[in-house]
Design an enzyme around this catalytic site. Structure first.
Site, short mmCIF file in Angstrom:
data_model
loop_
_atom_site.label_atom_id
_atom_site.label_comp_id
_atom_site.label_asym_id
_atom_site.label_seq_id
_atom_site.Cartn_x
_atom_site.Cartn_y
_atom_site.Cartn_z
N CYS A 118 3.39 5.93 -1.15
CA CYS A 118 2.48 6.94 -0.58
C CYS A 118 2.95 7.52 0.75
O CYS A 118 2.26 8.35 1.33
CB CYS A 118 1.08 6.33 -0.41
SG CYS A 118 0.98 5.18 0.98
N CYS A 164 0.08 -2.17 1.77
CA CYS A 164 -0.12 -0.85 2.39
C CYS A 164 -1.61 -0.52 2.43
O CYS A 164 -2.28 -0.59 1.40
CB CYS A 164 0.65 0.20 1.59
SG CYS A 164 0.33 1.89 2.13
N CYS A 187 8.27 -10.15 6.48
CA CYS A 187 9.38 -10.25 5.53
C CYS A 187 9.10 -9.30 4.38
O CYS A 187 8.23 -9.55 3.54
CB CYS A 187 9.47 -11.69 5.06
SG CYS A 187 10.89 -12.00 4.01
ZN LIG Z 1 1.39 3.01 0.37
#
Ligand SMILES: [Zn+2]
Length: 202
Positions: A118, A164, A187
């Site tokens: 995105c 995210c 990580c």
């Molecule tokens: Zn995203």
């Protein structure tokens, strides 16, 4: 009349666990390994998209304004159209790339790292360091608002998964054995991110 949108079918979630095993999660030791324990909730019950607040960044890495926007939600079919199979397995199915295999895991060029799904800004080269693990490692996200950290008990390990904020992509895990000043090690899977190099002479 409110038109209801159904972005995911229950059946689609049924295969997550099976697919998560497809690539190199040997012994479950890979830091990003593990199926997502619970499916995201992309839309509220009334069919309206969930709103999230993130911080926007320019490609040059400059912090811009905070915005509240609808979560990015796509069907598996739609994700497949914009992601490679490897990117899909990692970002949408919480798979983990093999250590030292991700493109640019040891990159030290200046720039920012955006979500491969995105384009949400995730990390800056300013906080990237060589952890020796073979996965791109950072001691802080570019903005706390842009990621979500949640506990992940898969593979009989207590870990913290990083996703995210804008699209729920699986990015990796965060551990508390990182360098100063935070002591954290984010990580990440290189395949979950797109590197935007800083323009030369800027
Ligand atoms: Zn995203």
């Amino acid at each position: 009349v409110i038109r209801r949108e159904f972005f995911f079918s229950a059946a689609a979630f049924g295969v997550i666990g099976a697919l998560a095993w497809r690539h190199g999660n040997w012994l479950g030791l890979a830091p990003g390994a593990g199926p997502v324990s619970s499916p995201p909730t992309p839309a509220a019950a009334d069919g309206k998209p969930t709103m999230v607040t993130i911080v926007k960044f320019s490609d040059a890495g400059q912090r811009l304004e905070k915005v509240t926007v609808p979560k990015v939600v796509k069907t598996d079919e739609e994700w497949h159209q914009i992601l490679t199979p490897n990117q899909f397995d990692i970002a949408r199915r919480a798979d983990t790339e093999m250590a030292f295999s991700g493109e640019g895991y040891n990159r030290h060029d200046k720039g920012i790292y955006r979500c491969v799904c995105c384009a949400n800004a995730l990390y800056s080269s300013d906080t990237k360091y060589d952890s020796g693990t073979g996965w791109p490692s950072f001691w802080a996200p570019i903005a706390k608002e842009n990621i979500v950290e949640r506990s992940d008990s898969s593979y009989m390990m207590e870990r913290t998964e990083v996703t995210c904020r804008l699209c729920d992509a699986h990015l990796g895990h965060v551990f508390d054995d990182g360098p100063k000043p935070t002591g954290l090690r984010y990580c990440m899977n290189a395949a979950a991110m797109k590197f935007i190099p800083a323009a030369k002479n800027s």
